[in-house]
Design a protein around this motif. Structure first.
Motif, PDB file in Angstrom:
ATOM      1  N   LEU A  20      -6.481 -13.130  -2.721  1.00  0.00           N
ATOM      2  CA  LEU A  20      -7.768 -12.007  -3.308  1.00  0.00           C
ATOM      3  C   LEU A  20      -6.769 -10.470  -2.729  1.00  0.00           C
ATOM      4  O   LEU A  20      -6.839  -9.495  -3.686  1.00  0.00           O
ATOM      5  N   PHE A  21      -6.199 -10.579  -1.754  1.00  0.00           N
ATOM      6  CA  PHE A  21      -5.471  -9.597  -1.300  1.00  0.00           C
ATOM      7  C   PHE A  21      -4.180  -9.131  -1.923  1.00  0.00           C
ATOM      8  O   PHE A  21      -3.773  -7.934  -1.629  1.00  0.00           O
ATOM      9  N   PHE A  24      -5.409  -7.535  -4.553  1.00  0.00           N
ATOM     10  CA  PHE A  24      -5.861  -6.329  -4.289  1.00  0.00           C
ATOM     11  C   PHE A  24      -4.838  -5.153  -4.513  1.00  0.00           C
ATOM     12  O   PHE A  24      -5.226  -4.085  -4.848  1.00  0.00           O
ATOM     13  N   GLU A  27      -3.273  -4.707  -8.011  1.00  0.00           N
ATOM     14  CA  GLU A  27      -4.157  -3.867  -8.894  1.00  0.00           C
ATOM     15  C   GLU A  27      -4.232  -2.464  -8.315  1.00  0.00           C
ATOM     16  O   GLU A  27      -4.305  -1.372  -9.299  1.00  0.00           O
ATOM     17  N   MET A  28      -4.360  -2.285  -7.224  1.00  0.00           N
ATOM     18  CA  MET A  28      -4.459  -0.840  -6.512  1.00  0.00           C
ATOM     19  C   MET A  28      -3.242  -0.061  -7.163  1.00  0.00           C
ATOM     20  O   MET A  28      -3.548   1.125  -7.525  1.00  0.00           O
ATOM     21  N   VAL A 144      -8.783 -13.596 -10.053  1.00  0.00           N
ATOM     22  CA  VAL A 144      -9.805 -13.563  -9.168  1.00  0.00           C
ATOM     23  C   VAL A 144     -10.761 -14.678  -9.062  1.00  0.00           C
ATOM     24  O   VAL A 144     -11.226 -15.143  -8.380  1.00  0.00           O
ATOM     25  N   ILE A 161     -14.619  -6.746  -3.621  1.00  0.00           N
ATOM     26  CA  ILE A 161     -13.656  -6.239  -2.635  1.00  0.00           C
ATOM     27  C   ILE A 161     -12.170  -5.842  -3.566  1.00  0.00           C
ATOM     28  O   ILE A 161     -11.770  -4.965  -3.519  1.00  0.00           O
ATOM     29  N   PHE A 162     -12.112  -6.754  -4.621  1.00  0.00           N
ATOM     30  CA  PHE A 162     -11.219  -6.565  -5.662  1.00  0.00           C
ATOM     31  C   PHE A 162     -11.487  -5.293  -6.478  1.00  0.00           C
ATOM     32  O   PHE A 162     -10.211  -4.452  -6.686  1.00  0.00           O
ATOM     33  N   TYR A 163     -12.696  -4.713  -6.737  1.00  0.00           N
ATOM     34  CA  TYR A 163     -12.831  -3.548  -7.256  1.00  0.00           C
ATOM     35  C   TYR A 163     -12.804  -2.520  -6.175  1.00  0.00           C
ATOM     36  O   TYR A 163     -12.345  -1.307  -6.792  1.00  0.00           O
ATOM     37  N   GLY A 165     -10.033  -2.394  -4.168  1.00  0.00           N
ATOM     38  CA  GLY A 165      -8.661  -2.100  -4.653  1.00  0.00           C
ATOM     39  C   GLY A 165      -8.167  -1.337  -5.761  1.00  0.00           C
ATOM     40  O   GLY A 165      -7.566  -0.487  -5.736  1.00  0.00           O
ATOM     41  N   SER A 168      -9.348   2.047  -4.819  1.00  0.00           N
ATOM     42  CA  SER A 168      -8.391   2.621  -3.946  1.00  0.00           C
ATOM     43  C   SER A 168      -7.053   3.164  -4.738  1.00  0.00           C
ATOM     44  O   SER A 168      -6.512   4.542  -4.228  1.00  0.00           O
TER      45      SER A 168
END
Length: 615
Positions: A20-21, A24, A27-28, A144, A161-163, A165, A168
Motif C-alpha cells: 500500500l505504501f 502511496f 501515486e503521490m 490497492v 490512506i491511499f487517497y 498519498g 500529498s
C-alpha cells in the motif's frame, strides 16, 4: 484466488501491507505531476504573450481544459481493459508512468526559444499525459483493492490512506510547480512535474516484486486465468454487442477528434456546424454524433447487464448509480481548475499587509513543512520495511524527497524574504542578513495557485480522521454521498455570499481570501465523504475478473463531469456579466444539494442491491 501478495502475506506498516505504501508514493508523484501541471495550465494559456503565456481568451482556455480533463478520465477504459486481458496491472502502470514522463518532457521543451515554433510539441505532451494517465490511473486503484482479501474490514481505511498519498502529491505539486511556474518560468514548472513523475516510475519499478511474482507477469490468456466459478459467470460480448460498440466508438471518436481539433485551432470544426435549427437552438453534427454514441453505449450496457446473474447484476447497477451521482459532485468540484483559479487571480485580495501578512507567512510556513514531516515519517517506516529487499526503491524515493525538501525550504525563505531566486547561496545570504522580525513583516503577494494547495492539504490532515470515523460511525454509501454533496453545496454557498458585493460585469475585485479558504475546506470534507468511499465500493462490488475495467468505467463518469464542468466555466463570463459571480456560484449550491437528496432517496434500494456488501 488473487494473484497478488495481500495483507495476510505481506509485512505491514501501520496495520496495512507494505505494498500500500509503495503505491502511496507512486501515486503521490503521479498526482504531483498532474496537479502541478493543472495549476499552471489555465494560467499559462490566458497569460499575456509579454508574460510568456499564449494570450488566449478565458473561454478558449476553459474549452481546451475541458477536453483534456475528460480524456484523462476516459482513457482509463483502455488501461483497465489492457490490464485485465493483456498486460496485468503492474506492467500497465509501468508503461503508463513512462508515457506520462515523456509527456511532461514534451511540454517542458515546447516553449524553448531556439528559433523554431515548438507549440505543436505542447499538444503532443498533453496527448501523452492523457494516454499515460489512462493506463496508470485505474490500475493503481485496482492493485490497492487486491492487497486486501475479500471481506477485509481494512479496505476502506486502506483506500483512505491511499487517497492521502494522492493528495500529498497534489499538495506538493501545486505548491512547488505553481510557485516555480508563476515566479520563474512556465517551462521550469512543466519540467519539474515530469522529473518527479520519473522518480515515481523508478521507485515503483524497483519495488514491483512486493506485489507477488504472478502479479508482475504478462497475461497470456485472461480466460484461462479465471477460476471455474468466474468462467461460469463470465458474460462475453456478443457479435451484436461488438457491432454496436464499433458504431458507437466511431461516433464517439469522431466527436472527440472534432472537439480536440476545435480546441487546438481555437474554434475551427471539421464536422458541419449549424446543421439545422430547432426554434432558437442550432444543432451541430458533433452534437448528433455525441448523442448517437451515448444512446448506443447505453443500449449495449443495459443489454449486457441483463445477462449477468442476479447478484452480480444488482451490484453492477449500484456501481453505475453511484457513478452517475458522482457526476454532480465533480462537475461542480472541478471549477477549482478553471473559474475558481480565475476568481482567485482577478477577484480575490492576494496582497496582504500588516497582521494579515504575518498570519499568512506563519500559516504558509506551517502548510509547507507539516505534510513534508509526515511523509518523511512514512518514508522512514518504508525504509525499515523494505531496505534489505528493495534498496533501489528507497534510494530513489529518498533522492526525490531530498530535492523536494530543498525546493520547499527555498520557497518558504523566498516568501519570508520577499525575493525571487532559486539560488541557495543567495537565499542563505539574504536570510543571514534579515532578522526574524523583518521576515514576518512587510507585504506579501499570495500566488494564484496557492489556493489550490488547500484542498490536498486539508485532505492530508483530515484523511486519517475520516479513516477512524468510518470505523466508528456506520453510514451507508448513499448517506455518505448525501453528506459529501451537501458539504460541496455549502462551500459554493459560502462563495456566493462572499461574492455578493462584486458588481455585475466587474473585471476585477478584491474580496477577502477567507471565502475561498472556507469553500475549499468544505469542498474537501465533501470529497472525503465521496471519492475514497466510491473507490472502495467499486472495489467491493465489482467482480474480480473485471475490476480494472469497472474502475475505468468509474473514471469515464468522472471525465464526463470534467467536460460538463468546463461547459459551465465557458458560460461563467456571460453569467457574471448579467447576473454576477454570486449567481454563478449559486448554480453549484443548488444542483449538488438536489443530487444529494436524490441519492439519499435511493438509500434502501441501493442497500438491497448490494446483497450484504453494505452491512
Amino acid at each position: 484466488m488473487s494473484d497478488y501478495a495481500n495483507e495476510n502475506s505481506q509485512q505491514q506498516i501501520l496495520g496495512h501491507p507494505i505494498g500500500l505504501f509503495v503505491l502511496f508514493f507512486t501515486e503521490m508523484w503521479e498526482r504531483f505531476s498532474y496537479y502541478g501541471m493543472r495549476a499552471l495550465l489555465i494560467l499559462f494559456l490566458i497569460a499575456k504573450v509579454d508574460d510568456k503565456g499564449w494570450g488566449w481568451e478565458k473561454g478558449e482556455a476553459y474549452y481546451l481544459y475541458g477536453w483534456y480533463v475528460m480524456l484523462v478520465y476516459l482513457l482509463p477504459l483502455l488501461g483497465g481493459w489492457l490490464a485485465d486481458n493483456k498486460w496485468g496491472h503492474v506492467k500497465t502502470v509501468i508503461v503508463g508512468a513512462s508515457i506520462i514522463t515523456l509527456g511532461h518532457a514534451s511540454m517542458a521543451i515546447s516553449d524553448l526559444q531556439i528559433g523554431m515554433d515548438f507549440k505543436f510539441v505542447f499538444y503532443i505532451g498533453l496527448f501523452l499525459i492523457v494516454l499515460g494517465t489512462g493506463l496508470f490511473k485505474p490500475n493503481m486503484s485496482s492493485i490497492v483493492g487486491k492487497l486486501y482479501p475479500e471481506g477485509s474490514d481494512k479496505k476502506d481505511g486502506g483506500y483512505t490512506i491511499f487517497y492521502m498519498g494522492v493528495n500529498s502529491g497534489a499538495f506538493i505539486g501545486t505548491l512547488l510547480v505553481g510557485w516555480i511556474g508563476e515566479t520563474f518560468s512556465w517551462t521550469y514548472g512543466f519540467g519539474l512535474a515530469g522529473i518527479f513523475m520519473f522518480f515515481g516510475l523508478l521507485q515503483f519499478y524497483f519495488a514491483r516484486n512486493v506485489f507477488g511474482k504472478e502479479a508482475t507477469e504478462v497475461r497470456k490468456n485472461s480466460t484461462i486465468e479465471m477460476s471455474e466459478e468466474d468462467k461460469a459467470k463470465n458474460v462475453p460480448f456478443t457479435q451484436k454487442d461488438m457491432r454496436l460498440i464499433g458504431f458507437g466508438g466511431f461516433f464517439a471518436v469522431t466527436w472527440i477528434v472534432d472537439g480536440v481539433f476545435s480546441a487546438i485551432t481555437r474554434g475551427t470544426h471539421f464536422l458541419t456546424e449549424n446543421l439545422f435549427s430547432i426554434g432558437s437552438m442550432s444543432i451541430d453534427l458533433s452534437q448528433i454524433f455525441f448523442t448517437l454514441s451515448l444512446l448506443i453505449f447505453i443500449i449495449v450496457g443495459l443489454s449486457r447487464l441483463n445477462r449477468f446473474e442476479i447478484v452480480e447484476r444488482d451490484r453492477l447497477k449500484v456501481i453505475f448509480i453511484i457513478a452517475f451521482f458522482v457526476i454532480f459532485f465533480w462537475a461542480s468540484f472541478e471549477q477549482a481548475g478553471t473559474t475558481l483559479n480565475v476568481f482567485a487571480k482577478d477577484f480575490t485580495n492576494r496582497m496582504l499587509e500588516g497582521n494579515w501578512s504575518i498570519i499568512y507567512k506563519i500559516i504558509d510556513t506551517i502548510l509547507s513543512f507539516t505534510p513534508m514531516i509526515i511523509l518523511t515519517g512514512f518514508i522512514y517506516k518504508l525504509f525499515k520495511a523494505i531496505w534489505k529487499t528493495n534498496p533501489l526503491t528507497i534510494i530513489f524515493t529518498s533522492i526525490s524527497f531530498i530535492i523536494i525538501w530543498y525546493l520547499v525550504i527555498i520557497r518558504v525563505l523566498n516568501k519570508l524574504l520577499g525575493i525571487t531566486t532559486a539560488n541557495f547561496s543567495e537565499v542563505l545570504g539574504s536570510f543571514a542578513d534579515t532578522s526574524i522580525g523583518q521576515m514576518f513583516t512587510g507585504s506579501v503577494l499570495v500566488d494564484t495557485s496557492w489556493f489550490q494547495i488547500l484542498n490536498p492539504f486539508f485532505i492530508v490532515m483530515l484523511a486519517p480522521l475520516y479513516s477512524i470515523l468510518w470505523k466508528k460511525v456506520t453510514l451507508s454509501a448513499a448517506q455518505k454521498f448525501f453528506i459529501g454533496l451537501t458539504l460541496l453545496a455549502l462551500g459554493f454557498g459560502a462563495l456566493a455570499l462572499g461574492a455578493s458585493s462584486i458588481p455585475n460585469g466587474a473585471e476585477t475585485a478584491s474580496i477577502s481570501m477567507m471565502w475561498l479558504i472556507l469553500a475549499y475546506l468544505l469542498h474537501t470534507m465533501g470529497e472525503l465523504s465521496i471519492s475514497p468511499v466510491g473507490l472502495s465500493y467499486v472495489s467491493k462490488l465489482a467482480p474480480a475478473r473485471m475490476l480494472a475495467f469497472l474502475f475505468g468505467i468509474w473514471y469515464v463518469f468522472t471525465g464526463m463531469a470534467g467536460k460538463i464542468s468546463s461547459i459551465f466555466a465557458q458560460y461563467s463570463e456571460s453569467i457574471q456579466e448579467t447576473d454576477g459571480w454570486s449567481s454563478f456560484f449559486l448554480i453549484f449550491t443548488i444542483i449538488p444539494f438536489i443530487a444529494g437528496l436524490g441519492i439519499l432517496a435511493l438509500n434502501k434500494p441501493i442497500k438491497r442491491m448490494m446483497h450484504g456488501i453494505d452491512k
